[in-house]
Design a protein around this motif. Structure first.
Motif, PDB file in Angstrom:
ATOM      1  N   THR A   1       0.838  -1.360  -0.206  1.00  0.00           N
ATOM      2  CA  THR A   1      -0.153  -0.358  -0.064  1.00  0.00           C
ATOM      3  C   THR A   1       0.772   1.262   0.156  1.00  0.00           C
ATOM      4  OG1 THR A   1       0.176   0.067   2.186  1.00  0.00           O
ATOM      5  CG2 THR A   1      -1.921  -1.487   1.414  1.00  0.00           C
ATOM      6  N   ILE A   2       2.131   1.154  -0.585  1.00  0.00           N
ATOM      7  CA  ILE A   2       3.164   2.090  -0.080  1.00  0.00           C
ATOM      8  C   ILE A   2       3.113   3.071  -0.741  1.00  0.00           C
ATOM      9  CG2 ILE A   2       4.730   1.674  -1.676  1.00  0.00           C
ATOM     10  CD1 ILE A   2       6.856   2.551   0.383  1.00  0.00           C
ATOM     11  N   ASN A   3       2.402   2.895  -2.406  1.00  0.00           N
ATOM     12  CA  ASN A   3       1.768   3.860  -3.460  1.00  0.00           C
ATOM     13  C   ASN A   3       0.363   4.146  -3.464  1.00  0.00           C
ATOM     14  OD1 ASN A   3       4.456   4.432  -4.961  1.00  0.00           O
ATOM     15  ND2 ASN A   3       4.413   2.168  -4.754  1.00  0.00           N
ATOM     16  N   ASN A   4      -0.055   3.952  -2.293  1.00  0.00           N
ATOM     17  CA  ASN A   4      -1.704   4.133  -2.662  1.00  0.00           C
ATOM     18  C   ASN A   4      -1.850   5.548  -2.202  1.00  0.00           C
ATOM     19  OD1 ASN A   4      -2.342   1.418  -2.826  1.00  0.00           O
ATOM     20  ND2 ASN A   4      -3.503   0.846  -0.730  1.00  0.00           N
ATOM     21  N   HIS A   5      -1.513   6.010  -1.840  1.00  0.00           N
ATOM     22  CA  HIS A   5      -1.543   8.029  -1.723  1.00  0.00           C
ATOM     23  C   HIS A   5      -1.952   8.962  -2.972  1.00  0.00           C
ATOM     24  CE1 HIS A   5       2.819   7.622  -2.396  1.00  0.00           C
ATOM     25  NE2 HIS A   5       2.359   8.933  -2.281  1.00  0.00           N
ATOM     26  N   LEU A   6      -1.159   7.982  -3.833  1.00  0.00           N
ATOM     27  CA  LEU A   6      -1.071   9.205  -5.411  1.00  0.00           C
ATOM     28  C   LEU A   6      -2.468   8.889  -5.950  1.00  0.00           C
ATOM     29  CD1 LEU A   6       2.505   6.651  -7.398  1.00  0.00           C
ATOM     30  CD2 LEU A   6       2.672   8.849  -6.347  1.00  0.00           C
ATOM     31  N   PRO A   7      -1.400   9.995  -7.106  1.00  0.00           N
ATOM     32  CA  PRO A   7      -3.756  10.414  -6.919  1.00  0.00           C
ATOM     33  C   PRO A   7      -4.576   9.536  -7.741  1.00  0.00           C
ATOM     34  CG  PRO A   7      -2.265  12.362  -7.345  1.00  0.00           C
ATOM     35  CD  PRO A   7      -1.139  11.485  -6.931  1.00  0.00           C
ATOM     36  N   VAL A   8      -5.932   9.319  -8.221  1.00  0.00           N
ATOM     37  CA  VAL A   8      -6.490   8.212  -8.235  1.00  0.00           C
ATOM     38  C   VAL A   8      -7.472   8.977 -10.025  1.00  0.00           C
ATOM     39  CG1 VAL A   8      -8.227   6.798  -8.680  1.00  0.00           C
ATOM     40  CG2 VAL A   8      -6.469   6.787  -6.900  1.00  0.00           C
ATOM     41  N   TYR A   9      -7.305   9.327 -10.877  1.00  0.00           N
ATOM     42  CA  TYR A   9      -7.584   9.226 -11.581  1.00  0.00           C
ATOM     43  C   TYR A   9      -8.845   8.676 -13.318  1.00  0.00           C
ATOM     44  CZ  TYR A   9      -5.922  14.419 -10.637  1.00  0.00           C
ATOM     45  OH  TYR A   9      -5.580  15.293 -10.182  1.00  0.00           O
ATOM     46  N   VAL A  10      -9.640   8.994 -13.319  1.00  0.00           N
ATOM     47  CA  VAL A  10      -9.937   7.933 -14.362  1.00  0.00           C
ATOM     48  C   VAL A  10     -11.728   9.107 -15.259  1.00  0.00           C
ATOM     49  CG1 VAL A  10     -12.183   6.298 -14.843  1.00  0.00           C
ATOM     50  CG2 VAL A  10     -10.855   6.054 -12.469  1.00  0.00           C
ATOM     51  N   PHE A  11     -10.813   8.921 -16.902  1.00  0.00           N
ATOM     52  CA  PHE A  11     -11.823   9.030 -17.727  1.00  0.00           C
ATOM     53  C   PHE A  11     -11.684   8.673 -18.663  1.00  0.00           C
ATOM     54  CE2 PHE A  11      -6.911  10.280 -17.349  1.00  0.00           C
ATOM     55  CZ  PHE A  11      -6.697  10.475 -18.636  1.00  0.00           C
ATOM     56  N   ILE A  12     -12.509   8.856 -20.046  1.00  0.00           N
ATOM     57  CA  ILE A  12     -12.298   8.510 -21.609  1.00  0.00           C
ATOM     58  C   ILE A  12     -12.116   9.280 -21.867  1.00  0.00           C
ATOM     59  CG2 ILE A  12     -14.027   8.136 -23.400  1.00  0.00           C
ATOM     60  CD1 ILE A  12     -15.755   7.087 -21.239  1.00  0.00           C
ATOM     61  N   ALA A  13     -10.926   9.224 -23.264  1.00  0.00           N
ATOM     62  CA  ALA A  13      -9.858   9.733 -23.656  1.00  0.00           C
ATOM     63  C   ALA A  13     -10.079   9.210 -25.262  1.00  0.00           C
ATOM     64  CB  ALA A  13      -8.857  10.514 -22.770  1.00  0.00           C
ATOM     65  N   GLU A  14      -9.795  10.344 -26.539  1.00  0.00           N
ATOM     66  CA  GLU A  14      -9.146  10.349 -27.693  1.00  0.00           C
ATOM     67  C   GLU A  14      -7.868   9.665 -27.855  1.00  0.00           C
ATOM     68  OE1 GLU A  14      -8.757  14.074 -29.267  1.00  0.00           O
ATOM     69  OE2 GLU A  14     -10.921  13.277 -29.208  1.00  0.00           O
ATOM     70  N   GLU A  15      -7.507   8.574 -28.818  1.00  0.00           N
ATOM     71  CA  GLU A  15      -6.243   7.944 -28.442  1.00  0.00           C
ATOM     72  C   GLU A  15      -5.830   8.375 -29.072  1.00  0.00           C
ATOM     73  OE1 GLU A  15      -4.666   4.310 -31.501  1.00  0.00           O
ATOM     74  OE2 GLU A  15      -6.552   5.269 -32.449  1.00  0.00           O
ATOM     75  N   GLY A  16      -4.264   8.992 -28.072  1.00  0.00           N
ATOM     76  CA  GLY A  16      -3.185   9.405 -28.368  1.00  0.00           C
ATOM     77  C   GLY A  16      -2.854  10.514 -27.817  1.00  0.00           C
ATOM     78  N   TRP A  17      -4.138  10.914 -26.989  1.00  0.00           N
ATOM     79  CA  TRP A  17      -3.942  12.032 -25.517  1.00  0.00           C
ATOM     80  C   TRP A  17      -3.261  11.815 -24.700  1.00  0.00           C
ATOM     81  CZ3 TRP A  17      -6.182  13.022 -21.034  1.00  0.00           C
ATOM     82  CH2 TRP A  17      -5.576  14.461 -20.432  1.00  0.00           C
ATOM     83  N   PHE A  18      -3.118  10.140 -24.206  1.00  0.00           N
ATOM     84  CA  PHE A  18      -3.101   9.973 -23.267  1.00  0.00           C
ATOM     85  C   PHE A  18      -1.703   9.049 -23.116  1.00  0.00           C
ATOM     86  CE2 PHE A  18      -2.076   6.686 -19.682  1.00  0.00           C
ATOM     87  CZ  PHE A  18      -2.531   8.131 -18.308  1.00  0.00           C
ATOM     88  N   GLY A  19      -0.742   9.006 -22.027  1.00  0.00           N
ATOM     89  CA  GLY A  19       0.552   8.101 -22.614  1.00  0.00           C
ATOM     90  C   GLY A  19       1.197   8.451 -21.244  1.00  0.00           C
ATOM     91  N   PRO A  20       2.950   7.799 -21.148  1.00  0.00           N
ATOM     92  CA  PRO A  20       2.775   7.689 -19.849  1.00  0.00           C
ATOM     93  C   PRO A  20       3.403   9.012 -19.360  1.00  0.00           C
ATOM     94  CG  PRO A  20       3.793   6.240 -21.169  1.00  0.00           C
ATOM     95  CD  PRO A  20       3.087   7.080 -22.288  1.00  0.00           C
ATOM     96  N   ASP A  21       3.974  10.038 -20.239  1.00  0.00           N
ATOM     97  CA  ASP A  21       4.009  11.692 -19.660  1.00  0.00           C
ATOM     98  C   ASP A  21       2.983  12.113 -19.194  1.00  0.00           C
ATOM     99  OD1 ASP A  21       6.634  11.597 -20.650  1.00  0.00           O
ATOM    100  OD2 ASP A  21       6.344  11.996 -22.590  1.00  0.00           O
ATOM    101  N   ARG A  22       1.907  12.071 -19.128  1.00  0.00           N
ATOM    102  CA  ARG A  22       0.675  12.521 -19.272  1.00  0.00           C
ATOM    103  C   ARG A  22       0.567  12.316 -17.887  1.00  0.00           C
ATOM    104  NH1 ARG A  22      -2.553  16.156 -21.440  1.00  0.00           N
ATOM    105  NH2 ARG A  22      -1.823  15.765 -23.532  1.00  0.00           N
ATOM    106  N   ALA A  23       0.632  10.454 -17.131  1.00  0.00           N
ATOM    107  CA  ALA A  23       0.418   9.965 -16.368  1.00  0.00           C
ATOM    108  C   ALA A  23       0.562  10.389 -15.126  1.00  0.00           C
ATOM    109  CB  ALA A  23       0.559   8.459 -16.755  1.00  0.00           C
ATOM    110  N   VAL A  24       2.425  10.874 -15.574  1.00  0.00           N
ATOM    111  CA  VAL A  24       3.356  11.094 -14.583  1.00  0.00           C
ATOM    112  C   VAL A  24       3.086  12.599 -13.998  1.00  0.00           C
ATOM    113  CG1 VAL A  24       5.970  12.347 -14.797  1.00  0.00           C
ATOM    114  CG2 VAL A  24       5.445   9.695 -15.452  1.00  0.00           C
ATOM    115  N   ASP A  25       2.661  13.064 -15.051  1.00  0.00           N
ATOM    116  CA  ASP A  25       1.855  14.669 -14.425  1.00  0.00           C
ATOM    117  C   ASP A  25       0.950  14.167 -13.928  1.00  0.00           C
ATOM    118  OD1 ASP A  25       3.496  15.891 -16.290  1.00  0.00           O
ATOM    119  OD2 ASP A  25       2.142  16.294 -18.204  1.00  0.00           O
ATOM    120  N   LEU A  26      -0.134  13.909 -14.241  1.00  0.00           N
ATOM    121  CA  LEU A  26      -1.379  13.376 -13.072  1.00  0.00           C
ATOM    122  C   LEU A  26      -1.348  13.073 -11.268  1.00  0.00           C
ATOM    123  CD1 LEU A  26      -3.959  12.431 -15.910  1.00  0.00           C
ATOM    124  CD2 LEU A  26      -3.601  14.006 -15.311  1.00  0.00           C
ATOM    125  N   MET A  27       0.317  12.428 -11.651  1.00  0.00           N
ATOM    126  CA  MET A  27       0.484  11.587 -10.314  1.00  0.00           C
ATOM    127  C   MET A  27       1.598  12.418  -9.669  1.00  0.00           C
ATOM    128  SD  MET A  27       0.481   7.624 -10.655  1.00  0.00           S
ATOM    129  CE  MET A  27       1.374   7.273 -12.264  1.00  0.00           C
TER     130      MET A  27
END
Length: 730
Positions: free
Chosen positions: A214-240
């Motif tokens: 559970t050491i990483n359970n504090h990371l922000p949790v986001y859920v959404f539907i997005a068009e192909e190509g908008w989300f990737g690892p770099d955006r995941a880093v930003d959101l967390m």
């Protein structure tokens, strides 16, 4: 009124009329008369509408323009009109395209910085599921960020229960806190999955997964539907909020807007068509006829194009006169008006007369050569007329309109016969790859250097020819890595020719049924059948109009150099209209041994017919026996023998020895899945989406077992090396 004032008024009106004529015709309408067609800077073309019901084609096309809300909840935000789908304020519309049938906009996240202690459910959507006019395309993705979370899209049934559509989970099993490099390099901390169901609204379920650190359970949790190509690892880093950029992102996370493009479609005849438009019977897709432009869904929406305003843009280099839907182009003194400098002038004409006078001595030779040229021209003209006849007969103009709006395929979809003949060396037998009940396949190289497999179908009856345009329209929209891609088609022959991408490694049947004692590994077979299942599930539930393949078998599964599966041969395929939920009655087609017995005896075709054929394919991979040839000494076929041995617990008696040697517990799971697919009654069989998910689960469990075994071997090797080192020191 004085005469001078009256004269001035007449002159002013004439000047105004002249100005209108000079500037061209009034712009084509985009909405119904008397209806509002703008919300701020966003246009609202029909079939969408604002205000009264008559302004839109159906309830699903009614929009709401909110003039009072701000662009954001942040202080200092400016006010502007905002456009929404009816009363659904979770999706703001930025653009509506009639040509592409899309609605582009932004939506907030479903969950933002969610604190998860138990299962959470939240509604999200883009309209009412009863309307079915707008829905996410097959290129949209469900995304979840954070560690040890699972997100699921649920569909509420009329009975009030929830049906699973898709979902994904993100697990972080390590004992250390993850970093931005872990997210970028190893893909941890988020999950994505395609949204494959054509629904307008969902219930989204989010829950915390137990059993991991559970050491990483504090990371922000986001859920959404997005068009192909908008989300990737770099955006995941930003959101967390990981990495060097975390400090400036904290203020914006709660206001994240996600871009998404929805598809829209007219169903049940909800949209009318312009008098100068053509519409497909498939899903009421309309386009203005050649020579017209505008909104094809309005009665007077398609208006004449005046080609003579810019004649050279339309290939006219002489005199031009506009007509309704077309134009006339000619040279006043003779010549070819369709070519630059093609019209003759007096000087050139005089030169031609002088040249002919000088050549009088050779007139007999010129006459002979001219006669040969005329004969050749007549033959070419006759051939061109025949090509044009077949082109029109095969609905070529309608297909041109359908693909012209797709920039990625419009330029290459329709291939001239001359290029096909050159690519196949006039259908040379040495280029023949194979043949079947639906036609012959040739290998060819097109002018753009694409290597293709060209299918020359057998003669069709008129009814099948009439359906061809709809089938090609469907195949041109199918985009899946495990389905052979349609490169183009030729309509200048009596029976249309189809050009598919060329797959070089043969068929699955070639690799299974050869003389070699070893075939494809068990893990390879499991991966291939999972890819095939994913492709068929896509055909059934992810495309705009579901498609039944109707001839699934190992010889129709092509393998590329990486042994990636590609489903091919759609010659027997049929589509199911959107509003049709029952079975389709049709002439029985398919391959004995793979053919659904209920379909064979009743002629009632359904998606469960493909499920049966897929079950036979699973049995074939497990046993390495040909369903069309296998018979026991008692005369039983492969299906009867397989089911009998499975029920008696003697499955090993019919399994391929390589499967017995390489497989583990998942072999029995695949066998049980195959047995459920080949049940006699279609309603007792699972759907292909359920089959796909079952195979993915089996693969995931197998990979987990292999990972654990690898870790144990590494530990044993480490212990052995340590012992040897101690002995050497001693």
């Amino acid at each position: 009124m004085s005469w001078s004032v009256l004269l001035f008024s007449v002159v002013a009106m004439a000047a105004a009329a002249a100005l209108v004529v000079a500037s061209g015709a009034a712009p084509a309408p985009i909405g119904k008369h008397g209806c509002e067609t703008w919300c701020g800077e966003v246009s609202v073309p029909y079939p969408f509408g604002l205000g009264p019901e008559r302004c839109s084609a159906a309830a699903g096309f009614q929009l709401t323009c909110d003039h009072g809300n701000t662009t954001s909840t942040r202080p200092g935000a400016t006010t502007r009109p905002r456009l929404f789908l009816s009363d659904y304020r979770g999706f703001e519309i930025m653009e509506i395209s009639v040509e592409n049938r899309t609605v582009s906009g932004v939506s907030p996240t479903i969950f933002s910085n969610a604190a998860i202690n138990s299962t959470i459910r939240r509604h999200m959507g883009f309209g009412d599921n009863r309307w079915k006019n707008t829905r996410p395309p097959s290129t949209s993705y469900l995304v979840a960020t954070g560690c040890n979370v699972q997100v699921t899209l649920l569909f509420s049934t009329p009975a009030g229960t929830h049906s699973y559509t898709t979902g994904c989970s993100s697990s972080c099993s390590g004992s250390a806190m993850i970093t931005d490099n872990d997210v970028r390099n190893y893909g941890v901390g988020f999950c994505t999955t395609p949204v494959v169901s054509y629904l307008a609204s969902y219930t989204v379920e989010l829950k915390r997964l137990a059993g991991n650190s559970t050491i990483n359970n504090h990371l922000p949790v986001y859920v959404f539907i997005a068009e192909e190509g908008w989300f990737g690892p770099d955006r995941a880093v930003d959101l967390m909020n990981l990495g060097a950029r975390r400090s400036r992102l904290k203020a914006k996370d709660d206001h994240l807007l996600v871009p998404l493009t929805l598809d829209w479609v007219c169903i049940h005849g909800s949209c009318n068509a312009s008098v100068n438009a053509n519409c497909t019977t498939l899903d009421n897709v309309c386009h203005c006829n050649p020579g017209y432009k505008g909104n094809p869904y309005l009665t007077d929406g398609c208006q004449d194009i005046d080609e003579c305003m810019r004649p050279m843009d339309h290939g006219c280099f002489g005199e031009c006169r506009n007509t309704q839907g077309s134009f006339n182009c000619w040279c006043s003194r003779g010549g070819n008006a369709s070519q630059p400098n093609g019209c003759l002038n007096p000087t050139r004409k005089t030169g031609l007369i002088i040249g002919l006078s000088i050549a009088t001595g050779a007139s007999s030779i010129l006459f002979f050569l001219g006669a040969l040229l005329i004969i050749r021209k007549l033959k070419d003209h006759k051939a061109d007329k025949l090509k044009q006849k077949f082109f029109n007969q095969n609905h070529g103009q309608l297909l041109q309109q359908l693909v012209s709006q797709r920039s990625d395929i419009g330029g290459r979809m329709i291939i001239p016969l001359k290029e096909i003949e050159k690519a196949t060396n006039n259908f040379d037998q040495t280029r023949k790859l194979g043949g079947g009940g639906h036609g012959t396949v040739y290998k060819g190289i097109l002018s753009d250097l694409h290597v293709v497999a060209i299918k020359r179908s057998n003669i069709m009856v008129q009814r099948e020819s009439d359906e061809f345009i709809n089938e090609v329209a469907i195949l041109s929209q199918v985009n899946h890595k495990n389905i052979v891609k349609l490169h183009g088609c030729c309509l200048e022959t009596e029976v249309p020719l189809l050009a598919y991408e060329f797959i070089s490694n043969g068929t699955l049947s070639d690799h299974l049924h050869n003389e070699s004692p070893k075939s494809i590994s068990w893990s390879g077979r499991l991966r291939i059948v999972s890819e095939v299942g994913r492709a068929i599930a896509y055909l059934h539930s992810a495309v705009l109009v579901p498609i039944i393949h109707r001839d699934i078998k190992s010889s129709n599964i092509l393998l590329d150099d990486a042994f990636t599966a590609k489903v091919s041969d759609f010659g027997a395929s049929r589509y199911i209209p959107i509003d049709q939920t029952g079975r389709t009655e049709t002439a029985v087609q398919g391959t004995i041994g793979y053919l659904d017995p209920m379909y064979y005896y009743t002629g009632q075709l359904s998606e469960k017919s493909d499920v049966y054929s897929f079950g036979i394919l699973l049995v074939e991979l497990l046993t390495r026996k040909m369903p069309t040839m296998y018979r026991t000494s008692a005369g039983d076929g492969l299906v009867a023998q397989f089911v009998e041995l499975l029920e008696e617990g003697k499955l090993v008696d019919i399994l391929d020895s390589q499967v017995v040697e390489e497989g583990c517990g998942e072999v029995e799971e695949v066998a049980a899945l195959a047995a459920s697919c080949i049940k006699l009654r279609g309603e007792d069989r699972p759907t292909m989406r359920q089959v796909e998910m079952a195979l993915e689960g089996i693969q995931a469990n197998k990979q987990l077992v292999l990972t654990d075994l690898g870790a144990e071997r590494d530990e044993e090797n480490y212990s052995t090396r340590t012992s040897l080192s101690l002995e050497e020191v001693s």
